[in-house]
Write a protein that holds these residues in place. Structure first.
Motif, PDB file in Angstrom:
ATOM      1  N   UNK B   6       0.858  -1.190   0.000  1.00 33.81           N
ATOM      2  CA  UNK B   6       0.000   0.000   0.000  1.00 33.81           C
ATOM      3  C   UNK B   6       0.895   1.241   0.000  1.00 33.81           C
ATOM      4  N   UNK B   7       0.516   2.235  -0.820  1.00 34.63           N
ATOM      5  CA  UNK B   7       1.269   3.504  -0.829  1.00 34.63           C
ATOM      6  C   UNK B   7       0.387   4.627  -0.295  1.00 34.63           C
ATOM      7  N   UNK B   8       1.010   5.490   0.478  1.00 36.90           N
ATOM      8  CA  UNK B   8       0.299   6.623   1.082  1.00 36.90           C
ATOM      9  C   UNK B   8       0.880   7.939   0.580  1.00 36.90           C
ATOM     10  N   UNK B   9       0.009   8.922   0.401  1.00 34.23           N
ATOM     11  CA  UNK B   9       0.450  10.241  -0.053  1.00 34.23           C
ATOM     12  C   UNK B   9      -0.137  11.334   0.829  1.00 34.23           C
ATOM     13  N   UNK B  10       0.569  12.451   0.856  1.00 32.27           N
ATOM     14  CA  UNK B  10       0.077  13.680   1.487  1.00 32.27           C
ATOM     15  C   UNK B  10      -0.347  13.406   2.935  1.00 32.27           C
ATOM     16  N   UNK B  11      -1.554  13.795   3.336  1.00 38.01           N
ATOM     17  CA  UNK B  11      -1.917  13.674   4.756  1.00 38.01           C
ATOM     18  C   UNK B  11      -2.014  12.219   5.197  1.00 38.01           C
ATOM     19  N   UNK B  12      -2.302  11.313   4.263  1.00 39.21           N
ATOM     20  CA  UNK B  12      -2.329   9.899   4.642  1.00 39.21           C
ATOM     21  C   UNK B  12      -0.915   9.425   4.981  1.00 39.21           C
ATOM     22  N   UNK B  13       0.049   9.900   4.249  1.00 37.03           N
ATOM     23  CA  UNK B  13       1.426   9.522   4.530  1.00 37.03           C
ATOM     24  C   UNK B  13       1.848  10.048   5.899  1.00 37.03           C
TER      25      UNK B  13
END
Lengths: 142, 80, 142, 80
Positions: B6-13
């Protein structure tokens, strides 16, 4: 040569414009997004753009191809910065060449609207007050 | 059990504290996968505000997780 | 510094754009008219623009001032070539900076439309077939 | 008799064979002045397709010719 690109470094729009020069084209419209020193009433110090690179490049390319289908334009290009940007820096550039100005303007506007709503790029703003945050606009309720 | 990345970006990261992770899931679809991860990482964004991608292409929430795939949750974008 | 200018020689849009850079501006729209190699189904060899210079400069300046009043833009500029132009040359450049893209696009489009309809400049086209002529579009009947 | 200068542009200049001329007129207004010159030079453009300027500013066709003024007849423009 791709029509859409991400750039990790600041870029000059002049060579992008030069690519669109075409003896059949009578009109050229361009749009640039610049980093403003304020947003939503808050003083901004600088910002960072993060992208899901693989998908952003594909989706950007699809938008430019769609624009070339939908509008009577000769060509179009878009480059979007990622990474850290200072106030005043160029964040995104869109250009379209066409036979006539109607198509050039309409396509250019459509491309920037689609890029802003579809391409997985996120803006992280750093405020003069010291805090910072991601901009995640609420999707329209439909 | 499906093993995937799973990859996360921005606020999810930021919330997850990492940009990607490998995991195993029993969720029947990608919606369920997000629900699991929302609990694990305390994500504030509701699924209705997100899009989902598999292996670099937009996907549907009712797709089943695929073995060895790369799943990305896409928060509302703010480029331009 | 005037916002509208006529130029007897070819000019580079880059310094005009640079004048519009502004830390408060998040959006910039530009339009360029290029000399096409055809018009109305005829192959064009080149053209000449003639102006009633004194009045063109005044009327151009009025259009730019009006644009700054009517639209939420920070600044705008326009330069129009006069004299002999070859195929592909830049004939007119319009640029507008604004807080947001709506105003930048709308103002830029409005300016080029007004310049084309109000500023006393005339195009003399030379055709590949050997003849040449002035373009005097019939005014709309109203 | 009013003495003034008239300037011609584009196709009017070609038809007149000159860019400006000094002349005397008894025309009561600028519309009448154009009518005189239309006869003299064989201008094809009807007055309804033109605008008129005096001393570098747009003027009205019913204005009287002014002594020592510069009158310009403006054919339909085609810049851009």
């Amino acid at each position: 040569m791709p029509r859409f690109a991400l750039s990790e470094v600041s870029f000059d729009p002049a060579p992008l414009r030069a690519v669109l020069l075409d003896e059949r084209a009578g009109a050229f419209a361009a749009f640039e997004g610049w980093v403003r020193n304020h947003n939503d009433g808050r003083a901004v110090d600088g910002l960072r753009y993060e992208a899901y690179v693989e998908l952003a490049e594909k989706e950007g390319e699809r938008i430019l191809a769609e624009a070339c289908e939908r509008f009577a334009i000769h060509e179009a290009r878009c480059v979007h910065r990622i990474g850290d940007l200072a106030i005043g820096e160029l964040a995104v550039w869109v250009g379209a060449s066409a036979g006539h100005r109607d198509a050039a303007f309409t396509a250019c506007r459509w491309i920037i609207d689609e890029v802003k709503s579809r391409v997985p790029i996120w803006k992280h703003e750093r405020y003069v007050a010291g805090d910072a945050g991601w901009l995640h606009p609420s999707p329209p309720t439909d | 059990m499906t093993r995937l990345t799973v990859r996360y970006f921005a606020s999810l990261r930021d919330a997850a504290g990492l940009g990607e992770e490998s995991l195993q899931t029993t969720a029947p679809d990608l919606r369920g996968l997000y629900a699991e991860l929302q609990v694990r990482h305390g994500f504030a964004l509701p699924v209705a505000h997100l899009r989902v991608a598999v292996n670099g292409d937009f996907a549907r929430w009712d797709e089943a997780p695929r073995e060895d795939s790369e799943v990305a949750f896409i928060p509302p974008v703010s480029g331009g």
